[in-house]
Design a protein around this motif. Structure first.
Motif, short mmCIF file in Angstrom:
data_model
loop_
_atom_site.label_atom_id
_atom_site.label_comp_id
_atom_site.label_asym_id
_atom_site.label_seq_id
_atom_site.Cartn_x
_atom_site.Cartn_y
_atom_site.Cartn_z
N GLU A 140 0.81 -1.22 0.00
CA GLU A 140 0.00 0.00 0.00
C GLU A 140 0.85 1.27 0.00
OE1 GLU A 140 -2.75 -0.35 3.24
OE2 GLU A 140 -3.84 -1.96 2.25
N LEU A 141 2.16 1.15 -0.20
CA LEU A 141 3.02 2.33 -0.07
C LEU A 141 2.76 3.40 -1.12
CD1 LEU A 141 6.74 1.69 -1.02
CD2 LEU A 141 4.90 0.30 -1.87
N LEU A 142 2.12 3.07 -2.24
CA LEU A 142 1.85 4.06 -3.28
C LEU A 142 0.36 4.30 -3.52
CD1 LEU A 142 4.54 2.90 -5.86
CD2 LEU A 142 4.72 4.76 -4.20
N THR A 143 -0.48 3.76 -2.66
CA THR A 143 -1.92 3.86 -2.85
C THR A 143 -2.39 5.31 -2.97
OG1 THR A 143 -2.28 1.78 -1.68
CG2 THR A 143 -4.17 3.23 -1.88
N ASP A 144 -1.94 6.18 -2.09
CA ASP A 144 -2.38 7.58 -2.14
C ASP A 144 -1.80 8.33 -3.34
OD1 ASP A 144 0.19 7.45 -0.90
OD2 ASP A 144 -0.10 9.47 -0.13
N LEU A 145 -0.85 7.71 -4.04
CA LEU A 145 -0.27 8.32 -5.24
C LEU A 145 -0.87 7.74 -6.52
CD1 LEU A 145 3.47 8.39 -4.11
CD2 LEU A 145 1.79 10.25 -4.02
N GLY A 146 -1.87 6.86 -6.39
CA GLY A 146 -2.56 6.34 -7.56
C GLY A 146 -2.18 4.94 -7.98
N VAL A 147 -1.37 4.24 -7.19
CA VAL A 147 -0.99 2.87 -7.52
C VAL A 147 -1.57 1.96 -6.45
CG1 VAL A 147 0.90 1.26 -7.98
CG2 VAL A 147 1.14 3.68 -8.60
N SER A 148 -2.61 1.23 -6.81
CA SER A 148 -3.27 0.34 -5.84
C SER A 148 -2.39 -0.87 -5.55
CB SER A 148 -4.62 -0.12 -6.40
OG SER A 148 -4.41 -1.05 -7.45
N PRO A 149 -2.66 -1.56 -4.43
CA PRO A 149 -1.91 -2.78 -4.14
C PRO A 149 -2.01 -3.80 -5.27
CG PRO A 149 -3.12 -2.10 -2.19
CD PRO A 149 -3.56 -1.20 -3.32
N GLU A 150 -3.19 -3.92 -5.86
CA GLU A 150 -3.37 -4.86 -6.96
C GLU A 150 -2.50 -4.48 -8.15
OE1 GLU A 150 -5.97 -3.19 -5.45
OE2 GLU A 150 -6.60 -4.85 -4.17
N ASP A 151 -2.46 -3.17 -8.47
CA ASP A 151 -1.64 -2.71 -9.58
C ASP A 151 -0.16 -2.95 -9.31
OD1 ASP A 151 -3.92 -1.84 -10.92
OD2 ASP A 151 -3.70 0.24 -10.25
N LEU A 152 0.28 -2.71 -8.09
CA LEU A 152 1.68 -2.90 -7.73
C LEU A 152 2.07 -4.37 -7.87
CD1 LEU A 152 4.24 -1.47 -6.68
CD2 LEU A 152 3.44 -1.98 -4.36
N LEU A 153 1.19 -5.26 -7.45
CA LEU A 153 1.50 -6.69 -7.48
C LEU A 153 1.58 -7.27 -8.88
CD1 LEU A 153 -0.65 -7.85 -4.44
CD2 LEU A 153 1.86 -7.85 -4.60
N VAL A 154 0.98 -6.62 -9.87
CA VAL A 154 1.01 -7.17 -11.23
C VAL A 154 2.03 -6.49 -12.13
CG1 VAL A 154 -1.38 -7.98 -11.15
CG2 VAL A 154 -0.89 -5.71 -12.09
N LEU A 155 2.80 -5.55 -11.58
CA LEU A 155 3.83 -4.91 -12.39
C LEU A 155 4.83 -5.95 -12.86
CD1 LEU A 155 4.49 -1.59 -10.46
CD2 LEU A 155 3.18 -1.91 -12.55
N ASP A 156 5.31 -5.76 -14.08
CA ASP A 156 6.21 -6.76 -14.66
C ASP A 156 7.58 -6.16 -14.95
OD1 ASP A 156 5.77 -5.19 -16.88
OD2 ASP A 156 4.44 -6.61 -17.85
N THR A 157 8.23 -6.63 -15.99
CA THR A 157 9.60 -6.24 -16.28
C THR A 157 9.75 -4.76 -16.64
OG1 THR A 157 9.32 -6.93 -18.57
CG2 THR A 157 10.24 -8.55 -17.02
N ASP A 158 8.70 -4.08 -16.98
CA ASP A 158 8.77 -2.66 -17.27
C ASP A 158 8.09 -1.87 -16.15
OD1 ASP A 158 9.54 -0.46 -18.70
OD2 ASP A 158 7.82 -0.49 -20.05
N ALA A 159 8.35 -2.27 -14.93
CA ALA A 159 7.67 -1.71 -13.77
C ALA A 159 7.91 -0.21 -13.63
CB ALA A 159 8.10 -2.44 -12.50
N LEU A 160 9.12 0.25 -13.87
CA LEU A 160 9.41 1.68 -13.68
C LEU A 160 8.57 2.53 -14.63
CD1 LEU A 160 10.88 3.95 -12.30
CD2 LEU A 160 12.77 3.63 -13.91
N ALA A 161 8.47 2.13 -15.87
CA ALA A 161 7.65 2.89 -16.83
C ALA A 161 6.19 2.89 -16.40
CB ALA A 161 7.81 2.32 -18.23
N GLN A 162 5.71 1.76 -15.92
CA GLN A 162 4.33 1.66 -15.47
C GLN A 162 4.10 2.52 -14.22
OE1 GLN A 162 3.02 -2.49 -15.36
NE2 GLN A 162 4.50 -2.94 -16.96
N LEU A 163 5.04 2.51 -13.30
CA LEU A 163 4.92 3.35 -12.10
C LEU A 163 4.96 4.83 -12.47
CD1 LEU A 163 7.17 1.52 -9.48
CD2 LEU A 163 4.69 1.83 -9.39
#
Length: 177
Positions: A140-163
């Motif tokens: 939940e460390l980025l939830t208030d910045l628009g990245v839900s726990p579910e979204d964080l858990l599914v990030l893949d090899t291009d995680a930085l671009a997605q974040l």
């Protein structure tokens, strides 16, 4: 090969910088580096990845304790910067290892008493907690910045671009990449 970036929130959006981790040995060192990049003690997100094997996100808000997430703890634990993050999350205590190296057995010559069962007393080294083969940390460390726990858990090899896309700082990040 590692890639690390710092994303510092400002009144006008985000500022991005790639960063060298040469002098970073502990999570405290990383937090100090991030705080140096902060504007008015605002949020800084530190991102570390290793060759698409794992990534870690560390959030620093002013003087608060860092919040940490690692995408693949077992893979991260096998690397120096990943181990720094997973050790913190698993509560590994380096002081315990230091205590194990002290001679506290009470013998005059400093040698441990022989084990009556014939076991080697040096074989009693304890391993720390084993990191899981998946995510570890604060989802939940980025939830208030628009990245839900579910979204964080599914990030893949291009995680930085997605974040960066989710945080709205893709352009500033691409400028330093």
């Amino acid at each position: 090969m590692y890639f690390a970036a710092l994303l510092a929130r400002t009144e006008d959006g985000w500022e991005a910088s790639d960063t060298e981790l040469d002098n970073v040995e502990t999570l405290t060192d990383l937090a100090d580096l991030a705080r140096e990049a902060a504007v008015d003690d605002d949020t800084v997100v530190a991102y570390i990845e290793q060759e698409d094997a794992w990534f870690g996100v560390v959030r620093i808000d002013g003087e608060d304790d860092p919040r940490v997430f690692v995408s693949h703890a077992a893979a991260a634990a096998r690397s120096s910067y990943g181990a720094m993050l997973t050790d913190e999350l698993l509560g590994s205590d380096d002081d315990a290892a230091d205590l194990d190296s002290l001679d506290l057995d009470g013998t005059e010559d400093g040698e441990p008493e022989p084990d009556p069962d014939g076991n080697d007393p040096d074989d009693t080294a304890t391993a720390g907690p084993v990191p899981p083969p998946g995510p570890l940390g604060d989802v939940e460390l980025l939830t208030d910045l628009g990245v839900s726990p579910e979204d964080l858990l599914v990030l893949d090899t291009d995680a930085l671009a997605q974040l960066a896309d989710a945080l709205g700082c893709t352009e500033v990040l691409e400028a330093v990449r």
